[in-house]
Design a protein around this motif. Structure first.
Motif, short mmCIF file in Angstrom:
data_model
loop_
_atom_site.label_atom_id
_atom_site.label_comp_id
_atom_site.label_asym_id
_atom_site.label_seq_id
_atom_site.Cartn_x
_atom_site.Cartn_y
_atom_site.Cartn_z
N GLU B 76 -96.53 -50.40 112.59
CA GLU B 76 -96.15 -48.93 113.14
C GLU B 76 -94.96 -48.10 112.29
N TYR B 78 -93.29 -45.11 112.61
CA TYR B 78 -92.88 -43.86 113.21
C TYR B 78 -91.29 -43.57 112.53
N PRO B 80 -87.60 -42.73 112.14
CA PRO B 80 -86.73 -42.90 112.98
C PRO B 80 -85.96 -41.42 113.33
N GLU B 257 -87.95 -46.18 123.44
CA GLU B 257 -87.31 -44.91 122.40
C GLU B 257 -88.49 -44.86 121.44
N LYS B 258 -89.04 -45.81 121.12
CA LYS B 258 -90.12 -45.70 120.09
C LYS B 258 -91.24 -44.84 120.63
N SER B 261 -90.27 -41.20 120.24
CA SER B 261 -90.49 -40.91 118.96
C SER B 261 -91.89 -40.46 118.39
N ARG B 262 -92.77 -41.59 118.80
CA ARG B 262 -94.04 -41.24 118.62
C ARG B 262 -94.56 -40.05 119.22
#
Lengths: 337, 674
Positions: B76, B78, B80, B257-258, B261-262
Motif C-alpha cells: 500500500e 499512500y 504520508p 489514519e491510513k 490518508s487514502r
C-alpha cells in the motif's frame, strides 16, 4: 347292531369317499343327531347293569375311531387342495394384529446418535433445560457483550435473574467437567431454545447432541477420527467428510464439519445449495479458557468437543423439508417412522 | 461480506481462478456462500465469523489470500500526510477516552460534489453498496478497502470551533440521514458541535450536516469507537450500518489514519479541493503484544508435526512478527489488527488453518473401558418402548405455551414466565404436558382421523420454594374409536378411561412397580393414580368447556399425566423365578349381573382372599351391557381357576370352594347368577 361289523364297514366306506360332500354324508350317517352312534347310545339304558359298562366302552371306542378317521380324511382333502377349501381362504385379507405405535423420529435419531457414541465408549449425561447465564455463556468463554453472542440469542426467565433456557447443550460441558473426574468421554442429548421466529427451517425449540472428550493426549486428529467413525455409522460408509476452519468461542482451533451431500453424492443439488457439501456439526479443541473456568489444567489436559442439531440430521436422513412437522405431531407423519 | 475478484487483485497477485479462490477461502475459514459473474468481474459473498473484523475489508482478505496461495501482497503506497495546523484551529473534545480511543479529523476545502466516476460506483454496487455521490462513495470505498468506517460532514453546516464526542442526553433527538428521527439516551455515543448532535458515533450521520451537491468544504472523520457502546447503541436504536457492523466487532486502531490518508488521496483525485487541517485526538499506537509459541504444544494439540520453517512462513504471511527464541520456541509479535489472538492456541489455530485441516491426519483416541451408567435414560427409553407396543405414538410438543391454557388445565401452579417471549402463545414454561398433547389430538381429529392416541415424555417446569424446578412427566391423550379387524368380524373400541388405566397397569407391571391404586375423585371423571398411597398422577376426561377451547367437537378426550420422578426411583426390573404349576388347574366360569355401584375391584380382592388356597386366579373374561341386562346392572363373566401344587384336583374337591365363591357373589355383592 354288532359294533365289530360296523368297525369293519367304516374302514371300507371311508376309503371310497372322495369328495367333501360324501364325507359330510358319512359323518351324518354315524355321528349325526340320529346317526348310528346316537342310536347305539340310546340303547344303553335298555341293557342290564353288567352289560352297560363294556358296551359303553365299545361305543366310545367307535366314536373315537370315527372322529379320528374323519379328521384324517378332512386333512387329506384340504391337502389335496379341494376347491371349496381354498375358496374360503384369502391371504389377500389384511393380517390381524394389534397396531404398534411409533417413536418420534427425533427420539429415533437421538437414540441412534447416542448409541453410536455409546459404543465408542462415551457415557450419556443429561442436564437441565433451565440454566444459569454463567453455564450457558461465561463458563464457555462467550463474553456477554460481544457479537458472538448474536448466534446464541436466548430466552431469559422473568422472575429469576441470570437464569435462562439453555440455548445449546454445551452448558453440560461445564457441569460435567466440574462434577466429574478426567478422563471424560461424554455425550449429551437435549432440548434447547432460541428466540427464532418459526418457519420451515427455524424453530424456537429444537434438539442437540453434544459430545466431548478430555484426557492427556487428546488431539485434533482424534476429533477427526471420532467424527469420521460417527458420520460413516450414521450416513453410510461411502460418505466423505471435510473439516473447515470456523469460529466458536468455546473451542480453539474450531472446525465446522461437512459431509458429501447424501442426495447428490457431492455433485451439487438443491438440498446442498449446489455446493455438494452439507454442514452437519460444529467442533473443535476445548478452549483453554473453558478449562480454566472448571479448574482443569490446559497444559496437562486437552480435549475436543462437538455439537449437532438433531432436527437437521433427521431432516437430511429422512428427506423432511419442514422443521415444523416435528412438532405438529400429525399421526400420518409419525407413523412413517 | 461481498468482495470482487478484480478489486482484490489491487491488493494481491492472484494466480488462481475465481472458483479455485472460492474453494481455498472456504477451506481456510472464510466460507464463500456464493460466487457470481457480474459485469466483467466476479462477486464472492463470504461469511465472516464474528472474531475476525480484520476480514471485513479487501486488504484483510488479500492478506489471507497471500498466505493461502503463497502470493505477494501489493504494498500500500499512500502519501504520508503531516498534521496540518492553521489559524482556524479546530478543537476535538472527547468526553471519555474509553468511549472513543482515537478521533482524527481533516478539513478539506473546495471540493466539488457530484456523481461518482463509473469505476467507483460500479465497484460499490457490485459489493452491494448504493452509490450516493462522489464524496460519500469515497468514504464507503475506503471502508471496503481498509475496514475503517469514515464519515464526512458538511463543514459549513457545523459550528466550526469544536467537535465533541459525548454521550447522548436524555430526550435529545437527531434526524439521521435515512430520514428517521431518533431519540437518544446516555447509552448512545454521539458526535456533536457546540449546539446539537450531528451523528450517532459509529452508526450513522445526521441529516443536519449531510454532504450534498452544494457542499464545498468538509470535515472528514476517522475514529475508533468502543465496540460495546456501538453495539448497545445500535441495538437500542434498532439501526445497523456497515460502520456499526465493523465498530462493534473492533476496528484496527492502526488503520484509522491510513484510511483517512487514502480518502484524502481519492478526494483530491476525484473531487478536487485541498486539505487545510489535520488533527488527531487520542492514542494511535496500541500496546505491542507478544506470545510465546512452543512447537511441541502444536503437535500435542493438533496431532501433526509441522516444521519450524513452515510455521514461521505461515505466521509471517499472516502479518505476525516471528522471532525464533530457541529451538522450536518462537516469540510472536501480534499486529494491531489481530485483537482476537491472545493465546498460543490462537496461533496454533492460525497455523492449522493455513496448513489445511485436511492435511491433519486421522487418529482414534485411547478410550478406557468403562461401564456407562445410563439407568434413568434406559428406563425412560424402556417406558417409551412399552407404550409404543401398546399402540401409542410418541409426540414431541413445545415446552413454551400461553398462560391461559395452563390456568385452565393446571390452576394450582404459577407458571414461570419468559422475559423476552416471541409471542404471548409462547410466554410461559409449561407446568403440564397436557396442552401440547391435547392440541396434537385436536390437530389429528381435524384431519378426520378416527382416533388418536399420543404420549409425550418431557419436562414440566414448576416453582418450588420459589426456585425453578424441572420434573420429568409422562402425558397421554387419546380420543376416538379404534377399529380392529378380527378373523370373522370387526371390532370397535371407543377409547376411554379404562384404556388409560390398562396402559398404566401394563407399564407398572413391566417396571416392577407394586403398591399402586386408582382412586376415584369425588367429582367428575377424574381418577388419582397413587403410589404407596401418594398421588403421583391423574387420569381424567376433559370437560366440554375445555374441549371448546381446543376446538374439539363431538369427541371425548381422555388424558393422563403422571410424574416419572418417583416411578423411576421405584422401578425394579429385577426378576425372581416362580416355579411353574406342576399340576393342571380346573377353570369354572360364573356369569352374573352386578349393580353398577358395586366395585369389581372390591369383589375381586374379597373373592381372591376367600378362595384360598385352592383358587389360583380370578379373571373377568366378559363384560356386557344390553337388552338382556336390567338397567343399573352390568353382565360379567368371572373365570375361576382352581389348582394345587401337590396334586391334580378332582371335581369333588373344587365343588365346595366354587360354591363358596358363588354364594359370596350373591350374598356380599348382591350379584345375580345367570
Amino acid at each position: 347292531m354288532d359294533i365289530n361289523i360296523i368297525l369293519a364297514e367304516i374302514d371300507l366306506e371311508i376309503n371310497n369317499i372322495n369328495s367333501p360332500e360324501n364325507l359330510e354324508q358319512f359323518r351324518l350317517k354315524y355321528l349325526g343327531r340320529k346317526g348310528i352312534v346316537a342310536q347305539l347310545t340310546a340303547t344303553i339304558p335298555t341293557l342290564s347293569q353288567g352289560e352297560r359298562a363294556s358296551f359303553g366302552q365299545q361305543v366310545n371306542a367307535l366314536k373315537n375311531k370315527l372322529s379320528l378317521l374323519l379328521e384324517e380324511k378332512q386333512r387329506g382333502n384340504s391337502a389335496n387342495n379341494s376347491p371349496r377349501e381354498s375358496a374360503s381362504f384369502d391371504i389377500g385379507m389384511p393380517g390381524i394384529v394389534q397396531e404398534l405405535g411409533h417413536l418420534h423420529p427425533l427420539t429415533q435419531v437421538t437414540e441412534e446418535i447416542c448409541t453410536i457414541f455409546n459404543r465408542m465408549g462415551f457415557s450419556i449425561v443429561e442436564g437441565p433445560e433451565i440454566e444459569s447465564e454463567y453455564n450457558n455463556f461465561t463458563g464457555l468463554n462467550i463474553p456477554l457483550e460481544h457479537p458472538s453472542r448474536e448466534a446464541f440469542d436466548t430466552f431469559y426467565l422473568k422472575d429469576y435473574s441470570k437464569m435462562l433456557l439453555r440455548s445449546h447443550t454445551s452448558p453440560v460441558q461445564v457441569r460435567a467437567m466440574k462434577d466429574r473426574k478426567v478422563p471424560l468421554a461424554i455425550i449429551v442429548p437435549g432440548r434447547v431454545y432460541r428466540p427464532d421466529a418459526v418457519d420451515a427451517s427455524h424453530s424456537f425449540m429444537f434438539h442437540q447432541v453434544e459430545g466431548f472428550m478430555v484426557d492427556k493426549g487428546i488431539r485434533f486428529s482424534d476429533l477427526k477420527g471420532v467424527l469420521e467413525e460417527f458420520s460413516k455409522a450414521i450416513f453410510g460408509k461411502d460418505i466423505k467428510m471435510r473439516f473447515r476452519p470456523h469460529f466458536f468461542p468455546f473451542t480453539e482451533p474450531s472446525a465446522e464439519v461437512d459431509i458429501s451431500c447424501i442426495i447428490c453424492k457431492g455433485i451439487g443439488c438443491s438440498v446442498c445449495g449446489r455446493k455438494g457439501w452439507l454442514e452437519i456439526l460444529g467442533s473443535g479443541m476445548i478452549h483453554p479458557n473453558v478449562f480454566n473456568h472448571v479448574g482443569i489444567n490446559s497444559k496437562e489436559y486437552t480435549g475436543f468437543a462437538f455439537g449437532m442439531g438433531v432436527e437437521r440430521i433427521a431432516m437430511l436422513k429422512y428427506g423432511i423439508n419442514d422443521i415444523r412437522l416435528f412438532f405438529e405431531n400429525d399421526l400420518r407423519f409419525l407413523r412413517q417412522f | 461480506m461481498k468482495i470482487t475478484y478484480n478489486w482484490l487483485k489491487d491488493f494481491v497477485d492472484i494466480k488462481i481462478s475465481p472458483r479455485e479462490l472460492a474453494d481455498k477461502l472456504t477451506m481456510a475459514g472464510l466460507e464463500v456462500v456464493s460466487l457470481e459473474e457480474k459485469s466483467g468481474d466476479f462477486v464472492l459473498e463470504i461469511e465472516i465469523t464474528s472474531n475476525r473484523p480484520d476480514w471485513l475489508s479487501l486488504s484483510g482478505i488479500a492478506r489471507e489470500v497471500a498466505a493461502i496461495t503463497n502470493a505477494k501482497l501489493k504494498v500500500e503506497n499512500y502519501k504520508p500526510t503531516k498534521k496540518i495546523k492553521n489559524r482556524s484551529s479546530l478543537k476535538i473534545e472527547i468526553e471519555n477516552k474509553k468511549d472513543c480511543s482515537l478521533y482524527a479529523a481533516r478539513i478539506i476545502n473546495g471540493v466539488k460534489v457530484g456523481p461518482s466516476p463509473e469505476w467507483l460506483s460500479k465497484r460499490l454496487e457490485l459489493v452491494g453498496c448504493r452509490s450516493v455521490n462522489n464524496l460519500v462513495d469515497i468514504t464507503n470505498y475506503v471502508l471496503f478497502e481498509l475496514g475503517e468506517p469514515l464519515h464526512a460532514f458538511d463543514l459549513d453546516k457545523l459550528i466550526q470551533d469544536k467537535i465533541f464526542v459525548r454521550r447522548g442526553k436524555l430526550g435529545e433527538k437527531i434526524l439521521t440521514i435515512d430520514g428517521i428521527e431518533r431519540t437518544l439516551s446516555r447509552n448512545i455515543l454521539v458526535i456533536a458541535d457546540r449546539e446539537r448532535s450531528v451523528a450517532i458515533a459509529g452508526v450513522m450521520g445526521g441529516s443536519n450536516t449531510e454532504v450534498g451537491f452544494t457542499t464545498k468544504n468538509i470535515l472528514l472523520e476517522a475514529a475508533v469507537f468502543n465496540p460495546v457502546l456501538v453495539r448497545r447503541g445500535r441495538q437500542e436504536l434498532g439501526l445497523q450500518s456497515e460502520a456499526s457492523y465493523r465498530f462493534e466487532r473492533g476496528v484496527d486502531t492502526g488503520i484509522a489514519e491510513k484510511a483517512s490518508s487514502r480518502a484524502v488521496e481519492l478526494i483530491s483525485e476525484i473531487c478536487g479541493g485541498s486539505e487545510i487541517l489535520y488533527k488527531v485526538n487520542g492514542s494511535v499506537k496500541p500496546k505491542a503484544r507478544e506470545i510465546i509459541l512452543n512447537l511441541p504444544d502444536l503437535t500435542r494439540i493438533l496431532g501433526v508435526n509441522i516444521s519450524a520453517i513452515k510455521v514461521k512462513q505461515i505466521l509471517s504471511k499472516l502479518g505476525f512478527i516471528v522471532k525464533e527464541r530457541s529451538k522450536n520456541v518462537f516469540s510472536v509479535g501480534i499486529p494491531s489488527f489481530r485483537q482476537d489472538v491472545n493465546l498460543p492456541e490462537d496461533l496454533i489455530e492460525e497455523i492449522a488453518r493455513i496448513f489445511g485441516y485436511e492435511h491433519i491426519p486421522i487418529s482414534l483416541p485411547k478410550v478406557l473401558p468403562k461401564v456407562n451408567i445410563r439407568e434413568r435414560r434406559d428406563l425412560v427409553s424402556n417406558i417409551k418402548n412399552i407404550l409404543i407396543g401398546l399402540g401409542l405414538n410418541e409426540a414431541i410438543t413445545y415446552s413454551l405455551t400461553d398462560s391461559k391454557i395452563l390456568n385452565d388445565l393446571n390452576p394450582a401452579f404459577g407458571a414461570i414466565e419468559i422475559m423476552n417471549p416471541l409471542s404471548q402463545e409462547q410466554g410461559f414454561l409449561r407446568t403440564t404436558l397436557l396442552p401440547g398433547l391435547i392440541r396434537a389430538i385436536a390437530h389429528n381429529l381435524n384431519q378426520k382421523l378416527e382416533y388418536a392416541a399420543l404420549f409425550e415424555i418431557g419436562n414440566v417446569f414448576l416453582r418450588i420454594n420459589n426456585t425453578p424446578h424441572e420434573e420429568l412427566r409422562l402425558g397421554i391423550a387419546l380420543s376416538g374409536t379404534k377399529k380392529m379387524l378380527l378373523n370373522e368380524a370387526a371390532f370397535k373400541d371407543e377409547l376411554g378411561l379404562l384404556n388409560l388405566k390398562g396402559i398404566i397397569e401394563a407399564l407398572f407391571t413391566r417396571l416392577g412397580i407394586k403398591n399402586y391404586e386408582f382412586i376415584n375423585q369425588a367429582h367428575g371423571f377424574k381418577v388419582d393414580i397413587c403410589l404407596n398411597k401418594e398421588p403421583v398422577g391423574l387420569i381424567s376426561t376433559l370437560d366440554s368447556a375445555l374441549l371448546d377451547k381446543f376446538n374439539i367437537k363431538n369427541k371425548d378426550v381422555f388424558t393422563l399425566e403422571v410424574s416419572l420422578e418417583k416411578i423411576l426411583t421405584l422401578a425394579n426390573l429385577g426378576k425372581r423365578y416362580v416355579p411353574l404349576p406342576r399340576y393342571p388347574g380346573i377353570t369354572r366360569d360364573i356369569s352374573f349381573i352386578l349393580k353398577q355401584e358395586n366395585s369389581v375391584k372390591d369383589l375381586l380382592s374379597v373373592l381372591q382372599e376367600k378362595g384360598r388356597p385352592l383358587l389360583r386366579s380370578l379373571e373377568i373374561t366378559d363384560y356386557y351391557k344390553g337388552r338382556q341386562i336390567p338397567a343399573g346392572y352390568r353382565g360379567l363373566t368371572l373365570s375361576c381357576t382352581y389348582g394345587s401344587s401337590e396334586r391334580t384336583l378332582t371335581e369333588e374337591e373344587i365343588i365346595p370352594v366354587h360354591k363358596l365363591i358363588c354364594s359370596m357373589l350373591t350374598e356380599l355383592f348382591s350379584a345375580k347368577i345367570r
